[in-house]
Design a protein around this motif. Sequence first.
Motif, PDB file in Angstrom:
ATOM      1  N   THR A 193       0.891  -1.286  -0.038  1.00  0.00           N
ATOM      2  CA  THR A 193      -0.052   0.029   0.109  1.00  0.00           C
ATOM      3  C   THR A 193       0.800   0.980   0.057  1.00  0.00           C
ATOM      4  OG1 THR A 193      -0.039   0.008   2.482  1.00  0.00           O
ATOM      5  CG2 THR A 193      -1.957  -1.131   0.998  1.00  0.00           C
ATOM      6  N   GLY A 194       2.044   1.093  -0.293  1.00  0.00           N
ATOM      7  CA  GLY A 194       3.118   2.231  -0.083  1.00  0.00           C
ATOM      8  C   GLY A 194       3.304   3.215  -1.427  1.00  0.00           C
ATOM      9  N   PHE A 195       2.778   2.608  -2.455  1.00  0.00           N
ATOM     10  CA  PHE A 195       2.898   3.365  -4.037  1.00  0.00           C
ATOM     11  C   PHE A 195       1.641   4.227  -4.131  1.00  0.00           C
ATOM     12  CE2 PHE A 195       5.895  -0.236  -4.461  1.00  0.00           C
ATOM     13  CZ  PHE A 195       6.916   0.144  -4.764  1.00  0.00           C
ATOM     14  N   VAL A 196       1.812   5.325  -4.690  1.00  0.00           N
ATOM     15  CA  VAL A 196       0.897   6.273  -5.346  1.00  0.00           C
ATOM     16  C   VAL A 196       1.244   6.440  -6.717  1.00  0.00           C
ATOM     17  CG1 VAL A 196       0.190   7.182  -2.937  1.00  0.00           C
ATOM     18  CG2 VAL A 196       1.984   8.299  -4.582  1.00  0.00           C
ATOM     19  N   GLY A 197       0.178   6.835  -7.456  1.00  0.00           N
ATOM     20  CA  GLY A 197       0.748   7.216  -8.974  1.00  0.00           C
ATOM     21  C   GLY A 197      -0.436   7.818  -9.814  1.00  0.00           C
ATOM     22  N   TRP A 198       0.124   8.004 -10.957  1.00  0.00           N
ATOM     23  CA  TRP A 198      -0.685   8.909 -12.088  1.00  0.00           C
ATOM     24  C   TRP A 198      -0.561   8.220 -13.241  1.00  0.00           C
ATOM     25  CZ3 TRP A 198       3.280  10.610  -8.858  1.00  0.00           C
ATOM     26  CH2 TRP A 198       2.972  11.682  -7.853  1.00  0.00           C
ATOM     27  N   TRP A 199      -1.943   7.799 -13.698  1.00  0.00           N
ATOM     28  CA  TRP A 199      -2.055   7.448 -14.948  1.00  0.00           C
ATOM     29  C   TRP A 199      -1.867   8.451 -16.031  1.00  0.00           C
ATOM     30  CZ3 TRP A 199      -1.379   2.475 -16.213  1.00  0.00           C
ATOM     31  CH2 TRP A 199      -1.627   1.585 -15.303  1.00  0.00           C
ATOM     32  N   LEU A 200      -1.010   8.571 -16.996  1.00  0.00           N
ATOM     33  CA  LEU A 200      -0.876   9.502 -18.053  1.00  0.00           C
ATOM     34  C   LEU A 200      -1.148   9.006 -19.398  1.00  0.00           C
ATOM     35  CD1 LEU A 200       2.567  10.776 -16.448  1.00  0.00           C
ATOM     36  CD2 LEU A 200       0.260  11.628 -16.229  1.00  0.00           C
ATOM     37  N   SER A 201      -1.444   9.867 -20.291  1.00  0.00           N
ATOM     38  CA  SER A 201      -1.592   9.664 -21.631  1.00  0.00           C
ATOM     39  C   SER A 201      -0.220   9.641 -22.191  1.00  0.00           C
ATOM     40  CB  SER A 201      -2.528  10.575 -22.302  1.00  0.00           C
ATOM     41  OG  SER A 201      -2.022  11.879 -22.254  1.00  0.00           O
ATOM     42  N   PHE A 202       0.134   9.390 -23.262  1.00  0.00           N
ATOM     43  CA  PHE A 202       1.469   9.521 -23.926  1.00  0.00           C
ATOM     44  C   PHE A 202       1.669  11.168 -23.955  1.00  0.00           C
ATOM     45  CE2 PHE A 202       1.536   5.071 -24.721  1.00  0.00           C
ATOM     46  CZ  PHE A 202       2.805   4.899 -24.361  1.00  0.00           C
ATOM     47  N   GLY A 238      14.875  14.462  -9.995  1.00  0.00           N
ATOM     48  CA  GLY A 238      15.331  14.159  -8.738  1.00  0.00           C
ATOM     49  C   GLY A 238      14.814  13.366  -7.687  1.00  0.00           C
ATOM     50  N   VAL A 239      13.625  12.769  -7.883  1.00  0.00           N
ATOM     51  CA  VAL A 239      13.009  11.980  -6.911  1.00  0.00           C
ATOM     52  C   VAL A 239      12.723  10.698  -7.487  1.00  0.00           C
ATOM     53  CG1 VAL A 239      10.684  11.656  -5.800  1.00  0.00           C
ATOM     54  CG2 VAL A 239      11.593  13.855  -6.445  1.00  0.00           C
ATOM     55  N   PRO A 240      13.294   9.671  -6.587  1.00  0.00           N
ATOM     56  CA  PRO A 240      13.133   8.123  -6.959  1.00  0.00           C
ATOM     57  C   PRO A 240      11.691   7.885  -7.431  1.00  0.00           C
ATOM     58  CG  PRO A 240      13.955   8.373  -4.933  1.00  0.00           C
ATOM     59  CD  PRO A 240      13.546   9.560  -5.279  1.00  0.00           C
ATOM     60  N   ALA A 241      11.657   7.390  -8.806  1.00  0.00           N
ATOM     61  CA  ALA A 241      10.179   7.085  -9.118  1.00  0.00           C
ATOM     62  C   ALA A 241      10.341   6.106 -10.469  1.00  0.00           C
ATOM     63  CB  ALA A 241       9.783   8.416  -9.737  1.00  0.00           C
ATOM     64  N   LYS A 242       9.120   5.742 -10.685  1.00  0.00           N
ATOM     65  CA  LYS A 242       9.215   4.445 -11.733  1.00  0.00           C
ATOM     66  C   LYS A 242       7.919   4.858 -12.847  1.00  0.00           C
ATOM     67  CE  LYS A 242       9.871   1.441  -7.685  1.00  0.00           C
ATOM     68  NZ  LYS A 242      10.968   2.135  -7.713  1.00  0.00           N
ATOM     69  N   LEU A 243       8.168   4.333 -14.097  1.00  0.00           N
ATOM     70  CA  LEU A 243       7.472   4.255 -15.152  1.00  0.00           C
ATOM     71  C   LEU A 243       6.901   3.185 -15.673  1.00  0.00           C
ATOM     72  CD1 LEU A 243       8.822   7.359 -17.373  1.00  0.00           C
ATOM     73  CD2 LEU A 243       6.706   7.460 -16.045  1.00  0.00           C
ATOM     74  N   TRP A 244       5.859   2.801 -15.565  1.00  0.00           N
ATOM     75  CA  TRP A 244       5.102   1.405 -16.130  1.00  0.00           C
ATOM     76  C   TRP A 244       4.611   1.943 -17.561  1.00  0.00           C
ATOM     77  CZ3 TRP A 244       5.333  -3.175 -17.259  1.00  0.00           C
ATOM     78  CH2 TRP A 244       4.156  -3.938 -17.477  1.00  0.00           C
ATOM     79  N   LEU A 245       5.283   1.462 -18.495  1.00  0.00           N
ATOM     80  CA  LEU A 245       4.767   1.919 -19.891  1.00  0.00           C
ATOM     81  C   LEU A 245       4.127   0.873 -20.803  1.00  0.00           C
ATOM     82  CD1 LEU A 245       8.191   3.621 -20.526  1.00  0.00           C
ATOM     83  CD2 LEU A 245       6.225   4.968 -20.265  1.00  0.00           C
ATOM     84  N   THR A 246       2.858   1.005 -20.904  1.00  0.00           N
ATOM     85  CA  THR A 246       2.134  -0.047 -21.809  1.00  0.00           C
ATOM     86  C   THR A 246       1.912   0.935 -23.282  1.00  0.00           C
ATOM     87  OG1 THR A 246      -0.177   0.905 -21.417  1.00  0.00           O
ATOM     88  CG2 THR A 246       1.188  -0.425 -19.919  1.00  0.00           C
ATOM     89  N   LEU A 300       3.084   6.552 -13.871  1.00  0.00           N
ATOM     90  CA  LEU A 300       4.260   7.406 -13.253  1.00  0.00           C
ATOM     91  C   LEU A 300       3.922   6.936 -11.592  1.00  0.00           C
ATOM     92  CD1 LEU A 300       6.511   9.315 -12.478  1.00  0.00           C
ATOM     93  CD2 LEU A 300       4.913  11.177 -12.840  1.00  0.00           C
ATOM     94  N   PHE A 301       4.761   6.362 -11.013  1.00  0.00           N
ATOM     95  CA  PHE A 301       4.632   6.126  -9.597  1.00  0.00           C
ATOM     96  C   PHE A 301       5.757   6.040  -8.735  1.00  0.00           C
ATOM     97  CE2 PHE A 301       5.424   1.893 -11.283  1.00  0.00           C
ATOM     98  CZ  PHE A 301       5.718   1.024 -10.101  1.00  0.00           C
ATOM     99  N   CYS A 302       5.520   6.205  -7.420  1.00  0.00           N
ATOM    100  CA  CYS A 302       6.556   6.413  -6.580  1.00  0.00           C
ATOM    101  C   CYS A 302       6.259   5.913  -5.233  1.00  0.00           C
ATOM    102  CB  CYS A 302       7.243   7.953  -6.485  1.00  0.00           C
ATOM    103  SG  CYS A 302       5.951   9.161  -5.976  1.00  0.00           S
ATOM    104  N   ASN A 303       7.177   6.119  -4.011  1.00  0.00           N
ATOM    105  CA  ASN A 303       6.874   5.895  -2.778  1.00  0.00           C
ATOM    106  C   ASN A 303       5.740   6.916  -2.409  1.00  0.00           C
ATOM    107  OD1 ASN A 303       8.014   3.438  -2.727  1.00  0.00           O
ATOM    108  ND2 ASN A 303       9.894   4.224  -1.691  1.00  0.00           N
ATOM    109  N   ALA A 304       4.628   6.685  -1.585  1.00  0.00           N
ATOM    110  CA  ALA A 304       3.817   7.594  -1.406  1.00  0.00           C
ATOM    111  C   ALA A 304       4.431   8.633  -0.352  1.00  0.00           C
ATOM    112  CB  ALA A 304       2.645   7.042  -0.002  1.00  0.00           C
TER     113      ALA A 304
END
Length: 124
Positions: free
Chosen positions: A57-66, A95-103, A109-113
């Motif tokens: 439950t520690g991640f938050v994110g934003w679904w983005l269009s391309f 400058g913030v640790p984050a991740k991108l799940w690309l489909t 775009l998500f990161c630790n809360a």
Amino acid sequence: MRAPEALRGIRVVADPSVLDALAWPDDVAPLRLAPDDLFALGAASTDVVGALVEEETGFVGWWLSFEELHEPLLEHVDWPLPETLPALAQGLIAGVPAKLWLTPDRALLFCNAAYAHELEERLA
């Protein structure tokens, strides 16, 4: 940037060969964070012998269009995006640790809360 949404799933920590053998339903995105660490986005549970399985439950994110991904977000990414999709990419974004799940259809775009507010401020 709109408010992030809480991301729900399970975290599975196990030997890489155990994680490689797991099968997931189509509505679950198995995101390999490290060779022995997987975040199954959208999963509620799984039965895995020889693994540590916990609700994540520690991640938050934003679904983005391309379009949202490419402008202005990518100007804050200093590493190349993967060419083959779907793919998980991770590193510093603004400058913030984050991740991108690309489909093929969109990106997450998500990161630790704990980092969400900082990421939002830097991307504003």
